[in-house]
Motif scaffolding. Structure first.
Motif, PDB file in Angstrom:
ATOM      1  N   GLN A 108      28.013 -50.900  90.922  1.00  0.00           N
ATOM      2  CA  GLN A 108      27.938 -50.795  92.381  1.00  0.00           C
ATOM      3  C   GLN A 108      26.738 -51.593  92.883  1.00  0.00           C
ATOM      4  OE1 GLN A 108      27.557 -46.926  94.300  1.00  0.00           O
ATOM      5  NE2 GLN A 108      28.774 -47.725  96.012  1.00  0.00           N
TER       6      GLN A 108
ATOM      7  N   CYS B 180      29.661 -45.194  84.728  1.00  0.00           N
ATOM      8  CA  CYS B 180      30.628 -45.077  83.640  1.00  0.00           C
ATOM      9  C   CYS B 180      31.978 -44.594  84.181  1.00  0.00           C
ATOM     10  CB  CYS B 180      30.072 -44.081  82.624  1.00  0.00           C
ATOM     11  SG  CYS B 180      30.927 -44.155  81.077  1.00  0.00           S
TER      12      CYS B 180
ATOM     13  N   PRO C 215      33.036 -38.860  86.621  1.00  0.00           N
ATOM     14  CA  PRO C 215      31.823 -38.932  85.786  1.00  0.00           C
ATOM     15  C   PRO C 215      31.018 -37.634  85.858  1.00  0.00           C
ATOM     16  CG  PRO C 215      31.962 -40.832  87.237  1.00  0.00           C
ATOM     17  CD  PRO C 215      33.084 -39.936  87.620  1.00  0.00           C
ATOM     18  N   ALA C 216      31.009 -37.006  87.039  1.00  0.00           N
ATOM     19  CA  ALA C 216      30.245 -35.762  87.149  1.00  0.00           C
ATOM     20  C   ALA C 216      30.730 -34.759  86.103  1.00  0.00           C
ATOM     21  CB  ALA C 216      30.393 -35.192  88.553  1.00  0.00           C
TER      22      ALA C 216
ATOM     23  N   ILE D 215      30.307 -36.483  82.186  1.00  0.00           N
ATOM     24  CA  ILE D 215      28.892 -36.608  81.792  1.00  0.00           C
ATOM     25  C   ILE D 215      28.353 -35.214  81.426  1.00  0.00           C
ATOM     26  CG2 ILE D 215      26.551 -37.193  82.592  1.00  0.00           C
ATOM     27  CD1 ILE D 215      28.210 -39.696  82.066  1.00  0.00           C
TER      28      ILE D 215
ATOM     29  N   LEU E 251      27.341 -41.987  74.192  1.00  0.00           N
ATOM     30  CA  LEU E 251      27.885 -42.553  75.433  1.00  0.00           C
ATOM     31  C   LEU E 251      26.841 -43.470  76.092  1.00  0.00           C
ATOM     32  CD1 LEU E 251      29.947 -40.726  78.127  1.00  0.00           C
ATOM     33  CD2 LEU E 251      27.965 -42.002  78.857  1.00  0.00           C
TER      34      LEU E 251
ATOM     35  N   GLN F  73      19.267 -37.702  76.553  1.00  0.00           N
ATOM     36  CA  GLN F  73      19.212 -38.970  75.822  1.00  0.00           C
ATOM     37  C   GLN F  73      17.778 -39.285  75.433  1.00  0.00           C
ATOM     38  OE1 GLN F  73      21.628 -40.914  79.088  1.00  0.00           O
ATOM     39  NE2 GLN F  73      21.547 -42.558  77.591  1.00  0.00           N
TER      40      GLN F  73
ATOM     41  N   GLU G 275      17.445 -44.618  85.815  1.00  0.00           N
ATOM     42  CA  GLU G 275      17.636 -43.642  86.898  1.00  0.00           C
ATOM     43  C   GLU G 275      17.696 -42.231  86.325  1.00  0.00           C
ATOM     44  OE1 GLU G 275      20.817 -44.361  89.596  1.00  0.00           O
ATOM     45  OE2 GLU G 275      20.344 -46.486  89.873  1.00  0.00           O
TER      46      GLU G 275
ATOM     47  N   THR H 215      17.896 -38.161  87.527  1.00  0.00           N
ATOM     48  CA  THR H 215      18.140 -37.356  88.725  1.00  0.00           C
ATOM     49  C   THR H 215      16.961 -36.422  88.984  1.00  0.00           C
ATOM     50  OG1 THR H 215      19.251 -35.626  87.519  1.00  0.00           O
ATOM     51  CG2 THR H 215      20.642 -37.359  88.424  1.00  0.00           C
TER      52      THR H 215
ATOM     53  N   ASP I 120      16.584 -40.426  91.042  1.00  0.00           N
ATOM     54  CA  ASP I 120      17.937 -40.512  91.600  1.00  0.00           C
ATOM     55  C   ASP I 120      18.253 -39.246  92.400  1.00  0.00           C
ATOM     56  OD1 ASP I 120      20.469 -41.438  92.049  1.00  0.00           O
ATOM     57  OD2 ASP I 120      21.124 -41.376  89.957  1.00  0.00           O
TER      58      ASP I 120
ATOM     59  N   GLU J 257      21.355 -44.050  99.200  1.00  0.00           N
ATOM     60  CA  GLU J 257      22.702 -43.969  98.612  1.00  0.00           C
ATOM     61  C   GLU J 257      23.711 -43.483  99.649  1.00  0.00           C
ATOM     62  OE1 GLU J 257      21.712 -41.081  95.366  1.00  0.00           O
ATOM     63  OE2 GLU J 257      22.539 -42.667  94.108  1.00  0.00           O
TER      64      GLU J 257
ATOM     65  N   VAL K 289      25.822 -45.101 101.887  1.00  0.00           N
ATOM     66  CA  VAL K 289      25.953 -45.674 103.234  1.00  0.00           C
ATOM     67  C   VAL K 289      27.443 -45.933 103.475  1.00  0.00           C
ATOM     68  CG1 VAL K 289      25.253 -47.548 104.780  1.00  0.00           C
ATOM     69  CG2 VAL K 289      23.711 -46.784 102.945  1.00  0.00           C
ATOM     70  N   GLU K 290      28.009 -45.205 104.421  1.00  0.00           N
ATOM     71  CA  GLU K 290      29.463 -45.283 104.616  1.00  0.00           C
ATOM     72  C   GLU K 290      29.860 -45.873 105.967  1.00  0.00           C
ATOM     73  OE1 GLU K 290      30.646 -41.242 103.890  1.00  0.00           O
ATOM     74  OE2 GLU K 290      30.738 -41.547 101.723  1.00  0.00           O
TER      75      GLU K 290
HETATM   76  P1  C2E Z   1      24.733 -41.413  90.874  1.00  0.00           P
HETATM   77  O1  C2E Z   1      23.884 -41.993  89.803  1.00  0.00           O
HETATM   78  O2  C2E Z   1      24.049 -40.844  92.064  1.00  0.00           O
HETATM   79  O3  C2E Z   1      25.767 -42.523  91.313  1.00  0.00           O
HETATM   80  C1  C2E Z   1      26.179 -42.730  92.621  1.00  0.00           C
HETATM   81  C2  C2E Z   1      27.463 -42.029  92.858  1.00  0.00           C
HETATM   82  O4  C2E Z   1      27.794 -42.102  94.242  1.00  0.00           O
HETATM   83  C3  C2E Z   1      28.627 -42.697  92.147  1.00  0.00           C
HETATM   84  O5  C2E Z   1      29.546 -41.669  91.830  1.00  0.00           O
HETATM   85  C4  C2E Z   1      29.204 -43.599  93.227  1.00  0.00           C
HETATM   86  O6  C2E Z   1      30.552 -43.956  92.994  1.00  0.00           O
HETATM   87  C5  C2E Z   1      29.055 -42.692  94.413  1.00  0.00           C
HETATM   88  N1  C2E Z   1      29.007 -43.422  95.672  1.00  0.00           N
HETATM   89  C6  C2E Z   1      28.575 -44.659  95.892  1.00  0.00           C
HETATM   90  N2  C2E Z   1      28.642 -44.979  97.186  1.00  0.00           N
HETATM   91  C7  C2E Z   1      29.122 -43.899  97.825  1.00  0.00           C
HETATM   92  C8  C2E Z   1      29.427 -43.600  99.211  1.00  0.00           C
HETATM   93  O7  C2E Z   1      29.257 -44.407 100.115  1.00  0.00           O
HETATM   94  N3  C2E Z   1      29.912 -42.371  99.477  1.00  0.00           N
HETATM   95  C9  C2E Z   1      30.112 -41.461  98.509  1.00  0.00           C
HETATM   96  N4  C2E Z   1      30.622 -40.287  98.860  1.00  0.00           N
HETATM   97  N5  C2E Z   1      29.847 -41.690  97.190  1.00  0.00           N
HETATM   98  C10 C2E Z   1      29.348 -42.908  96.872  1.00  0.00           C
HETATM   99  P2  C2E Z   1      30.199 -41.571  90.423  1.00  0.00           P
HETATM  100  O8  C2E Z   1      30.517 -42.914  89.887  1.00  0.00           O
HETATM  101  O9  C2E Z   1      31.299 -40.576  90.585  1.00  0.00           O
HETATM  102  O10 C2E Z   1      29.064 -40.989  89.522  1.00  0.00           O
HETATM  103  C11 C2E Z   1      28.610 -39.708  89.706  1.00  0.00           C
HETATM  104  C12 C2E Z   1      27.386 -39.454  88.887  1.00  0.00           C
HETATM  105  O11 C2E Z   1      27.673 -39.464  87.502  1.00  0.00           O
HETATM  106  C13 C2E Z   1      26.331 -40.517  89.064  1.00  0.00           C
HETATM  107  O12 C2E Z   1      25.653 -40.259  90.258  1.00  0.00           O
HETATM  108  C14 C2E Z   1      25.492 -40.312  87.833  1.00  0.00           C
HETATM  109  O13 C2E Z   1      24.587 -39.247  88.019  1.00  0.00           O
HETATM  110  C15 C2E Z   1      26.529 -39.884  86.816  1.00  0.00           C
HETATM  111  N6  C2E Z   1      26.848 -41.041  85.962  1.00  0.00           N
HETATM  112  C16 C2E Z   1      27.726 -42.036  86.156  1.00  0.00           C
HETATM  113  N7  C2E Z   1      27.699 -42.883  85.114  1.00  0.00           N
HETATM  114  C17 C2E Z   1      26.770 -42.400  84.236  1.00  0.00           C
HETATM  115  C18 C2E Z   1      26.277 -42.825  82.961  1.00  0.00           C
HETATM  116  O14 C2E Z   1      26.665 -43.857  82.401  1.00  0.00           O
HETATM  117  N8  C2E Z   1      25.314 -42.036  82.352  1.00  0.00           N
HETATM  118  C19 C2E Z   1      24.837 -40.921  82.951  1.00  0.00           C
HETATM  119  N9  C2E Z   1      23.899 -40.200  82.315  1.00  0.00           N
HETATM  120  N10 C2E Z   1      25.291 -40.483  84.154  1.00  0.00           N
HETATM  121  C20 C2E Z   1      26.236 -41.222  84.786  1.00  0.00           C
END
Ligand code: C2E
Ligand code: MG
Ligand code: MG
Length: 525
Positions: free
Chosen positions: A288, A305, A317-318, A321, A333, A366, A393, A395, A423, A480, A482-483
């Motif tokens: 992104q 991911c 992913p929520a 993960i 992973l 990790q 990043e 959280t 994050d 984060e 911005v819609e």
């Molecule tokens: P995050 O790190 O806060 O990632 C941003 C999340 O917000 C992503 O969700 C993204 O798709 C979503 N997002 C981006 N722009 C917008 C928007 O305008 N509106 C809304 N409503 N959502 C938006 P995603 O991909 O579902 O990931 C969720 C969480 O899963 C991530 O939050 C992160 O904490 C975790 N995650 C994803 N990939 C990995 C990874 O490879 N490793 C780890 N440890 N956590 C991961």
């Protein structure tokens, strides 16, 4: 009354309070091999096996066809009970407060588990309570007084159960000393406990069985839909587990299934397929873009991911993960994500595409892995990258629970030049001072803090404060979620420079990000 009986598909008969048959439907006649004229001269006692005839005394509303048939193979008389529809009960009542007859429904089969399953799915979609009851004295009674007494006791309890259940409740004998009762409607734990208490009180008063006074006692395990599951088999498992739990108690008791946490359900469902997906490299990455709000340029990208399982479908992913963290798969992973992301960044470098940094999400679990930081450094070297290109990043929530060794390791990585981002800022309970506990170089403001930034003055004031503090301490702010373009305008006017969100760009495949980066170098392309 005869018309009513004919509407019952299964064998059914009407008898008076002496057990004399008054009417019977066709199915009953076929089953008994007698025609109605003959049946009318017989009593149900005669039609039943001799040792169960006493059970019919005073029987009200229910009876099993098995009573008419022969005992089951195990010698027990399978007694199945079913409630007639409430509307049927009053039809044809003779005058007077007590009906002079009882309506007997003879079942060809027990009310089976499949029947209950169907009830849960078709009728009780909004919720139900399943009670798995165990009559504790049954073995003792069987041993001392024989099968007939045993059956008499369970039938008495069944009658009491029937009287205590609501009109649209059902019950059946599950076999041996067990009964199942199904009550419609979702109920909270307290309401269920209250209901079960009353039910047990009504079932446990003394009764006379073949001239012996018995004070029945019961254990009950309870599960609830939809909290414990929406399928009957799942509810039955949960109620059975709860019943087993009662065996640990010194007295007859009632246990309610501990709500199965969603995370546990997810773990059971996803753990193995996820392990396979990691091993077979079936996960994917999305990138992104993080955008400079003023110019719209892509300055970095966050690696996210993705898992689209062939059988289970796309998983959030929520969810996965969480499962990876709970099942110790997060290290493998994370290693895979890191490797693929670094490889891509190097590829883009070689292609002359200008992506300044990539952000990778890091779970504190990790970091606890003793090989994680050396793996990180080796991967970096392998792909000829420098630490400044990588934003780790973490959280806000994970930072709250972070142990000292983990925090020290992150400090060390920061000293080596890695960027460190907090994050989802604003989702935890920490204040701004948390930002000083680790040497963060970036703070990513959670979308909940800017959801109404274009019109909510409180959000504007709060974000303004965070931006001022971050500017003063040299921490980069990325917003984060911005819609809307109005949010973007307000963010810019508040002095916010970097953003991420669907309005700016959705997460992209590597090829799409590549194309976007390419278009920044040569806009005409
Ligand atoms: P995050 O790190 O806060 O990632 C941003 C999340 O917000 C992503 O969700 C993204 O798709 C979503 N997002 C981006 N722009 C917008 C928007 O305008 N509106 C809304 N409503 N959502 C938006 P995603 O991909 O579902 O990931 C969720 C969480 O899963 C991530 O939050 C992160 O904490 C975790 N995650 C994803 N990939 C990995 C990874 O490879 N490793 C780890 N440890 N956590 C991961
Ligand atoms: Mg993130
Ligand atoms: Mg985030």
């Amino acid at each position: 009354m005869e018309a009513l009986l004919e509407r019952i598909e299964r064998p059914a008969a009407l008898a008076d309070d002496q057990g004399r048959v008054l009417a019977a439907n066709g199915a009953f006649c076929r089953r008994s091999g007698l025609d109605l004229a003959v049946l009318r001269q017989r009593s149900l006692q005669e039609l039943c096996a001799a040792d169960v005839a006493p059970l019919l005394q005073g029987a009200v509303a229910t009876l099993s066809s098995d009573l008419v048939g022969s005992p089951a193979a195990d010698g027990a008389l399978p007694l199945s009970l079913s409630r007639l529809p409430a509307t049927a009960a009053g039809v044809g009542d003779p005058p007077g407060p007590e009906p002079a007859w009882c309506l007997l429904e003879l079942l060809d089969q027990r009310l089976t588990l499949a029947d209950l399953d169907a009830l849960v799915t078709t009728r009780y979609g909004d919720g139900a309570v399943l009670m798995h009851l165990q009559v504790l004295q049954l073995d003792l009674v069987r041993g001392r007084l024989g099968i007939a007494a045993c059956e008499a006791l369970i039938e008495e309890i069944a009658h009491r159960l029937e009287a205590a259940l609501p009109a649209d409740g059902y019950f059946c004998r599950q076999g041996g000393d067990r009964l199942l009762a199904l009550l419609p409607g979702a109920m909270g734990i307290d309401a269920v406990r209250d209901r079960a208490g009353k039910l047990l009180a009504s079932l446990e008063s003394p009764t006379t069985v073949l001239e012996h006074v018995i004070e029945p006692s019961l254990n009950v395990g309870i599960s609830r839909a939809p909290d414990d599951g929406s399928e009957f088999s799942v509810l039955l498992d949960a109620a059975t587990r709860a019943l087993e739990e009662t065996h640990r108690q010194p007295f007859p008791s009632c246990c309610i299934a501990a709500p199965v946490e969603r995370s546990v359900q997810l773990q059971e469902l996803l753990a193995r397929p996820l392990a396979l997906a990691i091993e077979q490299e079936q996960l994917e990455l999305a990138y992104q873009p993080i955008i400079e709000l003023e110019t719209g340029r892509v300055i970095a990208a966050e690696v996210l991911c993705r898992w689209d399982d062939a059988v289970l479908g796309r998983q959030s992913p929520a969810d996965f993960i969480d499962v990876a963290e709970a099942t110790a798969q997060i290290s493998s992973l994370g290693r895979w994500v890191m490797e693929r992301a670094f490889e891509a960044l190097h590829r883009w470098d070689v292609a002359g595409l200008q992506l300044g940094k990539i952000g990778v999400n890091v779970s504190p679990l990790q970091v606890q892995d003793p090989t994680w930081s050396s793996d990180l450094l080796m991967a970096l070297e392998r792909h000829q990258l420098t630490p400044e290109r990588i934003v780790l990043e973490l959280t806000e929530g994970s930072i709250l629970e972070m142990s000292n060794p983990v925090a020290n390791q992150l400090r060390d990585l920061r000293r080596q030049g890695f960027e460190l981002a907090m994050d989802d800022f604003g989702t935890g309970y920490s204040g701004l001072q948390r930002l000083t506990e680790l040497p963060f170089s970036e703070v990513k403001i959670d979308r909940s803090l800017i959801s109404a930034i274009d019109y909510d003055q409180l959000q504007q004031a709060m974000l303004g404060a965070v931006i001022r503090l971050s500017d003063a301490t040299g921490i980069t702010v990325v917003v984060e979620g911005v819609e809307r373009s109005r949010q973007r305008q307000m963010l810019l006017s508040l002095g916010c420079r970097h953003g991420q969100g669907y309005q700016l760009s959705a997460p992209l495949s590597d090829l799409d990000l590549e194309a976007l980066l390419q278009s920044q170098i040569s806009p005409a392309a």
